[in-house]
Design a protein around this motif. Structure first.
Motif, short mmCIF file in Angstrom:
data_model
loop_
_atom_site.label_atom_id
_atom_site.label_comp_id
_atom_site.label_asym_id
_atom_site.label_seq_id
_atom_site.Cartn_x
_atom_site.Cartn_y
_atom_site.Cartn_z
N ILE A 298 0.88 -1.17 0.00
CA ILE A 298 0.00 0.00 0.00
C ILE A 298 0.92 1.22 0.00
CG2 ILE A 298 -2.00 -1.08 1.09
CD1 ILE A 298 -1.05 0.05 3.76
N LEU A 299 0.36 2.41 -0.19
CA LEU A 299 1.20 3.59 -0.35
C LEU A 299 2.18 3.74 0.82
CD1 LEU A 299 -1.41 6.14 -1.71
CD2 LEU A 299 0.41 4.99 -2.97
N ALA A 300 1.68 3.53 2.04
CA ALA A 300 2.53 3.76 3.20
C ALA A 300 3.65 2.74 3.29
CB ALA A 300 1.69 3.74 4.48
N THR A 301 3.39 1.48 2.95
CA THR A 301 4.48 0.49 3.01
C THR A 301 5.47 0.75 1.88
OG1 THR A 301 3.22 -1.09 1.67
CG2 THR A 301 3.09 -1.34 4.05
N TYR A 302 4.97 1.20 0.74
CA TYR A 302 5.85 1.54 -0.39
C TYR A 302 6.79 2.67 0.01
CZ TYR A 302 7.06 2.68 -5.27
OH TYR A 302 7.72 2.92 -6.43
N MET A 303 6.23 3.67 0.68
CA MET A 303 7.04 4.78 1.17
C MET A 303 8.06 4.28 2.19
SD MET A 303 7.27 6.80 4.09
CE MET A 303 5.72 6.44 4.90
N TYR A 304 7.59 3.46 3.13
CA TYR A 304 8.48 2.97 4.19
C TYR A 304 9.62 2.15 3.59
CZ TYR A 304 10.22 0.51 8.24
OH TYR A 304 11.05 0.01 9.20
N ASN A 305 9.29 1.22 2.71
CA ASN A 305 10.31 0.33 2.16
C ASN A 305 11.34 1.10 1.34
OD1 ASN A 305 9.08 -1.87 3.34
ND2 ASN A 305 7.85 -2.35 1.54
N ASN A 306 10.90 2.09 0.56
CA ASN A 306 11.83 2.86 -0.24
C ASN A 306 12.74 3.75 0.59
OD1 ASN A 306 11.88 2.65 -3.21
ND2 ASN A 306 9.67 2.71 -2.91
N THR A 307 12.20 4.24 1.71
CA THR A 307 13.00 5.17 2.51
C THR A 307 13.92 4.43 3.47
OG1 THR A 307 11.05 6.57 2.51
CG2 THR A 307 12.87 7.23 3.92
N PHE A 308 13.33 3.52 4.24
CA PHE A 308 14.10 3.00 5.37
C PHE A 308 14.74 1.65 5.08
CE2 PHE A 308 10.93 5.91 7.16
CZ PHE A 308 11.80 6.81 7.74
N LEU A 309 14.41 1.03 3.96
CA LEU A 309 15.09 -0.22 3.61
C LEU A 309 16.14 0.00 2.53
CD1 LEU A 309 12.24 -2.89 3.77
CD2 LEU A 309 13.83 -2.14 5.54
N VAL A 310 15.84 0.85 1.54
CA VAL A 310 16.86 1.09 0.51
C VAL A 310 17.42 2.52 0.55
CG1 VAL A 310 16.02 -0.71 -1.03
CG2 VAL A 310 15.08 1.58 -1.24
N TYR A 311 17.05 3.27 1.59
CA TYR A 311 17.65 4.58 1.85
C TYR A 311 17.52 5.57 0.70
CZ TYR A 311 19.48 1.85 5.62
OH TYR A 311 19.58 1.02 6.71
N ARG A 312 16.35 5.65 0.08
CA ARG A 312 16.14 6.70 -0.91
C ARG A 312 15.24 7.76 -0.28
NH1 ARG A 312 14.19 4.81 -6.51
NH2 ARG A 312 14.77 6.97 -6.92
N TYR A 313 15.83 8.64 0.53
CA TYR A 313 15.03 9.60 1.29
C TYR A 313 14.30 10.59 0.39
CZ TYR A 313 16.74 7.84 5.65
OH TYR A 313 16.99 7.03 6.71
N GLY A 314 14.96 11.01 -0.70
CA GLY A 314 14.31 11.96 -1.60
C GLY A 314 13.09 11.33 -2.24
N PHE A 315 13.25 10.11 -2.73
CA PHE A 315 12.15 9.40 -3.36
C PHE A 315 11.02 9.14 -2.35
CE2 PHE A 315 10.41 5.38 -5.31
CZ PHE A 315 9.89 5.98 -6.44
N GLY A 316 11.42 8.70 -1.14
CA GLY A 316 10.43 8.47 -0.08
C GLY A 316 9.65 9.74 0.25
N SER A 317 10.37 10.88 0.26
CA SER A 317 9.70 12.16 0.53
C SER A 317 8.68 12.47 -0.56
CB SER A 317 10.71 13.30 0.60
OG SER A 317 11.63 13.05 1.62
N ALA A 318 9.07 12.19 -1.81
CA ALA A 318 8.14 12.44 -2.92
C ALA A 318 6.89 11.57 -2.75
CB ALA A 318 8.82 12.15 -4.25
N ILE A 319 7.08 10.30 -2.34
CA ILE A 319 5.91 9.43 -2.12
C ILE A 319 5.05 10.00 -0.98
CG2 ILE A 319 5.11 7.10 -1.61
CD1 ILE A 319 7.79 6.06 -2.55
N SER A 320 5.70 10.46 0.11
CA SER A 320 4.94 11.03 1.24
C SER A 320 4.07 12.17 0.75
CB SER A 320 5.89 11.58 2.30
OG SER A 320 6.70 10.57 2.81
#
Lengths: 289, 290
Positions: free
Chosen positions: B246-268
């Motif tokens: 779901i959107l929130a797990t997609y955001m979580y996995n991209n940010t905190f598992l593969v360390y793409r903070y910029g991309f995770g921020s865009a998802i947020s």
């Protein structure tokens, strides 16, 4: 509905129909309630079983009650520490929420000033924001100021996110307190702070207790912030340690069940004690948002 | 004059702590995430400005849209599950005797349970071997229906929605009961004189008086189920093979598992935009039906 039917002088056939309807209703409602409770019933009874018993008879009532699982959960899985952490974070954040919420509510309900309307909308906005969309920025912000991996990393955001509900529940209540009481206090020489501490706080206890019960439940159960902001295993709260050790111990069902039971018991006790307040408070909070 | 100054000082003193805390932790993060969405950043070291690249990548990612679709499945399941169940129960629960109060408490109880525990228990309930669902199916001769509910991509989004439905029926039930109890007695009496009893009373008297509340509950249900994260995260983490993302797990996995903070921020940022759009659409649709 049925008594009204009787009033109309119903025939025997009609009464039989009503009787059947009543019976069906009781059967249906009982079954539904049992289905709702069953997951928890299963959790709590399973936590008294040994692993062998759990695997051979997962759905039977436990043959004997063993407290060994709780003992192991407490020691091996370090749940004692997690409970202390949860208690520290929950209690501190709850006190902070109630105090700041009451103070803000006092000003919003008793004074008129230019920015008041703006502030009300500003605080309402917070209830619309999905909590998980703030995870990434909050993580980086707290990282910059060195707040991560501390109790404050949870206490401060918990309080901040609970403030809107706390403020609105308290404003609604304070607005109903008659102003004459304050006027009497002013004559007695009390200042604004005196009025707040001697009159508004004590009189708002019913609203403040609802606020604190809701805050307690929310903080005690909170998971995502703890997941992201806490890495140090000595600081883990209950939901966080449950989520993590369920991987490592996933075949040790009895242990996992006991650990979950330990986490759930305080909230169930709260629920049994303050049911009406919890229901009303949660609904008021959700409708406002 | 002096008292006005004193009053202004008091206002600042009393409002400032709550205002600062709230702005810092709730409001500023929203602006920070839309800002960091413009950067390539691993969370440490320098962030590189890359314009709209992250946002374009998000919008073009098929997994993002699958996650959004999965969010909509949860929203749909919540609206179609919670609202009719709550309404049906409320119609049967209009008295406040012991038994009916017990039913109410039982339905509300999951609201106070930790969402992590909810996810874990339902994980066991859906278990392939030990789970109660498969056990019941085997015992009533429907062996062929048994499956790994959380792993099978054909059904796992629906399976994941069930605990969420179970979790949040309570408040809607209480809201409906309160509305039914608030229908003025005179309306009911007048209806009785006109011979409106039983089903007639339900269709002509009770439901029309509840339509306003039903609309509010549907909107609450939509905004509430958009916030679902914990249960899904604990049960599946978005897997297997991102089928329950779901959107929130997609955001979580991209940010905190593969360390793409910029991309995770865009998802947020996209999560906030999509949530607000959905809530706005639901409000507009509900208003139009009047």
């Amino acid at each position: 509905m049925n008594s009204e039917m009787n009033k109309k002088g119903a025939s025997v056939g009609f009464l039989v129909k009503v009787g059947i309807f009543k019976t069906l209703r009781v059967v249906f409602l009982s079954t539904f309630s049992l289905l709702m409770i069953y997951p928890l019933y299963w959790l709590i009874t399973s936590s008294f079983k040994t692993n062998e018993e759990f695997f051979t008879q997962p759905y039977a009532f436990p043959t004997s009650f063993t407290f060994e699982n709780f003992q192991r959960a407490w020691d091996v899985a370090n749940l004692g520490q997690a409970m202390v952490n949860s208690a520290i974070v929950t209690v501190t954040a709850t006190i902070l929420t109630v105090f700041l919420g009451a103070l803000t509510a006092y000003v919003l309900s008793r004074f008129t000033f230019k920015l008041k309307g703006f502030l009300v909308v500003f605080f309402l906005l917070g209830m619309l924001i999905p909590v998980h969309s703030t995870l990434v920025p909050l993580f980086t912000m707290m990282n910059e100021i060195g707040l991560l991996d501390s109790y404050w990393a949870l206490i401060l955001p918990y309080t901040a996110f609970e403030l809107p509900i706390a403020i609105f529940l308290t404003v609604a209540y304070m607005s109903s307190i008659p102003k004459e009481l304050e006027e009497a206090a002013v004559i007695d020489g009390s200042g604004y702070w005196g009025i707040f501490f001697k009159i508004m706080l004590p009189l708002s206890v019913p609203a403040l207790s609802t606020v604190s019960i809701l805050a307690f439940l929310r903080f005690w159960n909170e998971f995502v912030f703890a997941l992201v902001f806490i890495n140090d295993s000595a600081l883990k709260t209950l939901p966080l340690s449950l989520a993590i050790f369920s991987d490592g111990f996933s075949t040790d069902y009895a242990l996992t069940m006991a650990a979950m039971t330990i986490a759930v018991i305080p909230t169930i006790i709260m629920y049994l004690l303050f049911q009406e307040q919890i229901m009303k408070g949660m609904i008021a909070g959700s409708v406002k948002g | 004059m002096q008292s006005r100054l004193k009053l202004r000082g008091l206002l600042v003193m009393t409002l400032l702590p709550a205002l600062l805390l709230y702005s810092f932790f709730v409001i500023i993060p929203i602006f920070r995430s839309s800002y960091y969405g413009f950067f390539e950043w691993s969370g440490m070291g320098d962030a590189t400005f890359i314009g709209f690249q992250n946002y374009i990548e998000v919008v073009q990612s098929p997994i993002f849209w699958r996650a959004f679709k999965n969010n909509l499945i949860i929203v749909g399941a919540s609206v179609l599950g919670q609202v009719p169940i709550a309404l049906g129960l409320a119609l049967l629960l209009r008295k406040s005797n012991m038994f009916q109060r017990f039913v109410r408490s039982a339905v509300f109880l999951p609201m106070v349970i930790s969402t992590v525990v909810v996810g874990l228990i339902w994980g066991y309930i859906f278990d392939l071997e030990l789970g109660v669902i498969n056990t019941v199916l085997r015992n009533i001769g429907l062996e062929s229906w048994t499956r790994a509910w959380l792993a099978d991509p054909d059904v796992n989004m629906y399976a994941v929605s069930i605990p969420i439905i179970w979790n949040y029926i309570g408040p809607y039930l209480i809201i409906f009961i309160a509305t039914i109890q608030n229908i003025p007695g005179e309306i009911e009496e007048a209806a009785l004189l006109d011979g409106a009893i039983g089903w007639k009373k339900l269709i002509y008297i009770i439901l029309p008086n509840m339509w306003g509340t039903i609309k509010v509950v549907i909107i609450l249900c939509i905004s509430g189920s958009l916030k679902a994260f914990d249960q899904v995260f604990v049960m599946t983490g978005g897997g297997p093979a991102q089928s329950t993302e779901i959107l929130a797990t997609y955001m979580y996995n991209n940010t905190f598992l593969v360390y793409r903070y910029g991309f995770g921020s865009a998802i947020s940022t996209m999560i906030i935009i999509l949530s607000l759009i959905l809530i706005a659409i639901s409000q507009i649709l509900m208003k139009r039906k009047d």
